[in-house]
Motif scaffolding. Structure first.
Motif, PDB file in Angstrom:
ATOM      1  N   LEU A 136       0.823  -1.218   0.000  1.00 50.64           N
ATOM      2  CA  LEU A 136       0.000   0.000   0.000  1.00 50.64           C
ATOM      3  C   LEU A 136       0.851   1.259   0.000  1.00 50.64           C
ATOM      4  CD1 LEU A 136      -3.090  -0.629   2.335  1.00 50.64           C
ATOM      5  CD2 LEU A 136      -3.014  -0.317  -0.160  1.00 50.64           C
ATOM      6  N   SER A 137       1.899   1.265   0.830  1.00 45.79           N
ATOM      7  CA  SER A 137       2.739   2.468   0.883  1.00 45.79           C
ATOM      8  C   SER A 137       3.419   2.683  -0.475  1.00 45.79           C
ATOM      9  CB  SER A 137       3.774   2.360   2.000  1.00 45.79           C
ATOM     10  OG  SER A 137       4.606   1.236   1.821  1.00 45.79           O
ATOM     11  N   TRP A 138       3.804   1.586  -1.135  1.00 43.61           N
ATOM     12  CA  TRP A 138       4.373   1.704  -2.479  1.00 43.61           C
ATOM     13  C   TRP A 138       3.332   2.313  -3.422  1.00 43.61           C
ATOM     14  CZ3 TRP A 138       2.491  -0.530  -6.943  1.00 43.61           C
ATOM     15  CH2 TRP A 138       3.269  -0.299  -8.084  1.00 43.61           C
ATOM     16  N   ALA A 139       2.098   1.784  -3.373  1.00 42.98           N
ATOM     17  CA  ALA A 139       1.054   2.201  -4.316  1.00 42.98           C
ATOM     18  C   ALA A 139       0.682   3.671  -4.135  1.00 42.98           C
ATOM     19  CB  ALA A 139      -0.187   1.316  -4.145  1.00 42.98           C
ATOM     20  N   VAL A 140       0.696   4.149  -2.896  1.00 45.40           N
ATOM     21  CA  VAL A 140       0.357   5.553  -2.650  1.00 45.40           C
ATOM     22  C   VAL A 140       1.393   6.472  -3.305  1.00 45.40           C
ATOM     23  CG1 VAL A 140       0.197   7.323  -0.843  1.00 45.40           C
ATOM     24  CG2 VAL A 140      -0.987   5.135  -0.556  1.00 45.40           C
ATOM     25  N   GLY A 141       2.671   6.165  -3.120  1.00 46.21           N
ATOM     26  CA  GLY A 141       3.715   6.965  -3.752  1.00 46.21           C
ATOM     27  C   GLY A 141       3.619   6.922  -5.273  1.00 46.21           C
ATOM     28  N   TYR A 142       3.312   5.745  -5.788  1.00 49.99           N
ATOM     29  CA  TYR A 142       3.152   5.540  -7.237  1.00 49.99           C
ATOM     30  C   TYR A 142       2.005   6.391  -7.758  1.00 49.99           C
ATOM     31  CZ  TYR A 142       3.404   2.503 -11.450  1.00 49.99           C
ATOM     32  OH  TYR A 142       3.567   1.998 -12.716  1.00 49.99           O
ATOM     33  N   ALA A 143       0.877   6.375  -7.056  1.00 49.76           N
ATOM     34  CA  ALA A 143      -0.307   7.123  -7.488  1.00 49.76           C
ATOM     35  C   ALA A 143      -0.051   8.631  -7.461  1.00 49.76           C
ATOM     36  CB  ALA A 143      -1.502   6.771  -6.599  1.00 49.76           C
ATOM     37  N   VAL A 144       0.656   9.105  -6.457  1.00 52.57           N
ATOM     38  CA  VAL A 144       0.976  10.536  -6.377  1.00 52.57           C
ATOM     39  C   VAL A 144       1.812  10.948  -7.589  1.00 52.57           C
ATOM     40  CG1 VAL A 144       2.361  12.239  -5.107  1.00 52.57           C
ATOM     41  CG2 VAL A 144       0.821  10.711  -3.857  1.00 52.57           C
ATOM     42  N   THR A 145       2.781  10.111  -7.963  1.00 52.29           N
ATOM     43  CA  THR A 145       3.644  10.432  -9.109  1.00 52.29           C
ATOM     44  C   THR A 145       2.831  10.453 -10.406  1.00 52.29           C
ATOM     45  OG1 THR A 145       5.440   9.316  -7.930  1.00 52.29           O
ATOM     46  CG2 THR A 145       5.819   9.832 -10.246  1.00 52.29           C
ATOM     47  N   ILE A 146       1.907   9.506 -10.552  1.00 54.43           N
ATOM     48  CA  ILE A 146       1.032   9.475 -11.734  1.00 54.43           C
ATOM     49  C   ILE A 146       0.195  10.756 -11.788  1.00 54.43           C
ATOM     50  CG2 ILE A 146      -0.926   8.297 -12.850  1.00 54.43           C
ATOM     51  CD1 ILE A 146       1.386   6.496 -13.033  1.00 54.43           C
ATOM     52  N   SER A 147      -0.317  11.166 -10.634  1.00 52.20           N
ATOM     53  CA  SER A 147      -1.147  12.371 -10.582  1.00 52.20           C
ATOM     54  C   SER A 147      -0.343  13.599 -11.030  1.00 52.20           C
ATOM     55  CB  SER A 147      -1.677  12.556  -9.152  1.00 52.20           C
ATOM     56  OG  SER A 147      -2.207  13.851  -8.985  1.00 52.20           O
ATOM     57  N   MET A 148       0.904  13.693 -10.597  1.00 49.17           N
ATOM     58  CA  MET A 148       1.746  14.818 -11.013  1.00 49.17           C
ATOM     59  C   MET A 148       2.058  14.729 -12.507  1.00 49.17           C
ATOM     60  SD  MET A 148       4.397  15.498  -7.842  1.00 49.17           S
ATOM     61  CE  MET A 148       5.350  14.017  -8.190  1.00 49.17           C
ATOM     62  N   ALA A 149       2.295  13.518 -13.007  1.00 43.37           N
ATOM     63  CA  ALA A 149       2.586  13.337 -14.438  1.00 43.37           C
ATOM     64  C   ALA A 149       1.396  13.794 -15.282  1.00 43.37           C
ATOM     65  CB  ALA A 149       2.915  11.877 -14.733  1.00 43.37           C
ATOM     66  N   TYR A 150       0.189  13.484 -14.805  1.00 44.04           N
ATOM     67  CA  TYR A 150      -1.020  13.901 -15.506  1.00 44.04           C
ATOM     68  C   TYR A 150      -1.083  15.421 -15.622  1.00 44.04           C
ATOM     69  CZ  TYR A 150      -5.968  14.758 -16.380  1.00 44.04           C
ATOM     70  OH  TYR A 150      -7.148  15.216 -16.908  1.00 44.04           O
ATOM     71  N   LYS A 151      -0.787  16.112 -14.497  1.00 46.26           N
ATOM     72  CA  LYS A 151      -0.795  17.580 -14.496  1.00 46.26           C
ATOM     73  C   LYS A 151       0.253  18.144 -15.470  1.00 46.26           C
ATOM     74  CE  LYS A 151      -1.592  21.769 -12.566  1.00 46.26           C
ATOM     75  NZ  LYS A 151      -0.710  22.628 -13.346  1.00 46.26           N
ATOM     76  N   VAL A 152       1.430  17.545 -15.473  1.00 43.98           N
ATOM     77  CA  VAL A 152       2.506  18.009 -16.362  1.00 43.98           C
ATOM     78  C   VAL A 152       2.070  17.879 -17.819  1.00 43.98           C
ATOM     79  CG1 VAL A 152       4.847  17.506 -17.218  1.00 43.98           C
ATOM     80  CG2 VAL A 152       4.392  17.540 -14.758  1.00 43.98           C
TER      81      VAL A 152
END
Lengths: 159, 159, 159
Positions: A136-152
């Motif tokens: 879960l802790s891995w997935a949360v960090g992964y999801a945050v990075t995806i969210s930032m990539a989407y914004k970029v």
């Protein structure tokens, strides 16, 4: 020269960029800590991989027996590699995200959750916590990075 | 457009940033060299890991015997991974440090010592030199990165 | 504050920088995909490395047999590590290259070829394609990064 310096200062004075600089530095220092933990376990468990590292234990067979793998050492090394795999994307995408003009509160939310998730991931790996703690802790960090990539990509897509 | 370009030019024209760009590029090229050294040892020692890489040596058992680990190959790979673990923090923290407005002479000192330490580390790993040669060169690069991280957090902490 | 934001906006509005941001994000997302593929193979091949990951398969020997290496899992992991070794230099050198004032068309050529080469490399590794498919796609990405490094050092060398 002083004009240029002022220009650079504006970058580091920007709140979102300062927040990025702070959390990127913290998460990199956390990753660097893995090297010290690996060294600590190699020395206390007497488990080395390079023959020159065991020379101080004597010559021949007496030193050779310390050239071995140890479960604790390997565990820290896996955590370190997982950090590399996840913190490198955060560094790159996070920098571009910080330059894409997000709201300060939204950016702080992303940076804080990512940093917290990676700290939790390290504890989950090293203690170790039962699954799905580490997952879960891995997935949360992964999801945050995806969210930032989407914004970029939404802000600056240029193919 | 030309105004923006001028703005970017100011960044690359800044001395500290140019020094960062120079040493970051050098240290990354050094890291990339590890791929070529790995390939060199894989080919000369005939030690491969992917079955498709040994297809040119014939079929069946005659090729299969080249799917093996070799101490020299593994040594270069460890050096390469150690580069990743240490150069990634230098890249990220060093960029933020270069933007935090350090004195040019202080910045050059950090970049030069780090780059020198990583070059020494590679020689110490590949020759190999007796310890604490490799350990010390690793520690010097590590300390330089910590020093830059301290400057970044002191200048721009924003939690 | 709004003046600083405008300054940052100029950076992300610059075409070369936007192109860098786009391709850097794409190539990092591609690298992140390797984590999911690894997880997919670990679960479908039932090949894990951490004892806590097999706890749901029961206790003792019944779970212990899933602590093993699997050729497909190891293949994805090698592809992932190769990504790290090659995408980290692209991120660092590519950022500095984007700030060194290249022609937009030249910059796009570099970014597109690198990204295409790394996507091909992943397919070549995972299918796997016969050599020199993987070797060539690796070499193309490597050459693009060297070309960008040359431009960075030619533009801004400061030793």
């Amino acid at each position: 020269r002083s004009g240029e310096m002022a220009k650079l200062a504006q970058l580091i004075d920007n709140d979102v960029f300062r927040a990025y600089a702070t959390y990127a530095t913290i998460v990199l220092l956390k990753m660097m800590l893995m090297s010290l933990i690996t060294a600590y376990f190699r020395i206390t468990r007497k488990a080395f991989v390079n023959p020159e590292d065991t020379a101080s234990f004597g010559k021949g067979e007496s030193a050779k027996k310390f050239l071995r793998t140890d479960p604790d050492v390997e565990r820290v090394r896996r955590g370190h590699l997982n950090d590399l795999e996840n913190i490198v994307p955060f560094l790159g995408i996070g920098l571009l995200y910080a330059l894409s003009g997000p709201e300060l509160s939204t950016a702080l939310l992303h940076f804080r959750i990512f940093t917290g998730a990676r700290v939790l991931h390290t504890f989950a790996y090293l203690i170790p916590l039962p699954q799905p703690g580490r997952g879960l802790s891995w997935a949360v960090g992964y999801a945050v990075t995806i969210s930032m990539a989407y914004k970029v990509l939404k802000t600056g897509l240029f193919l």
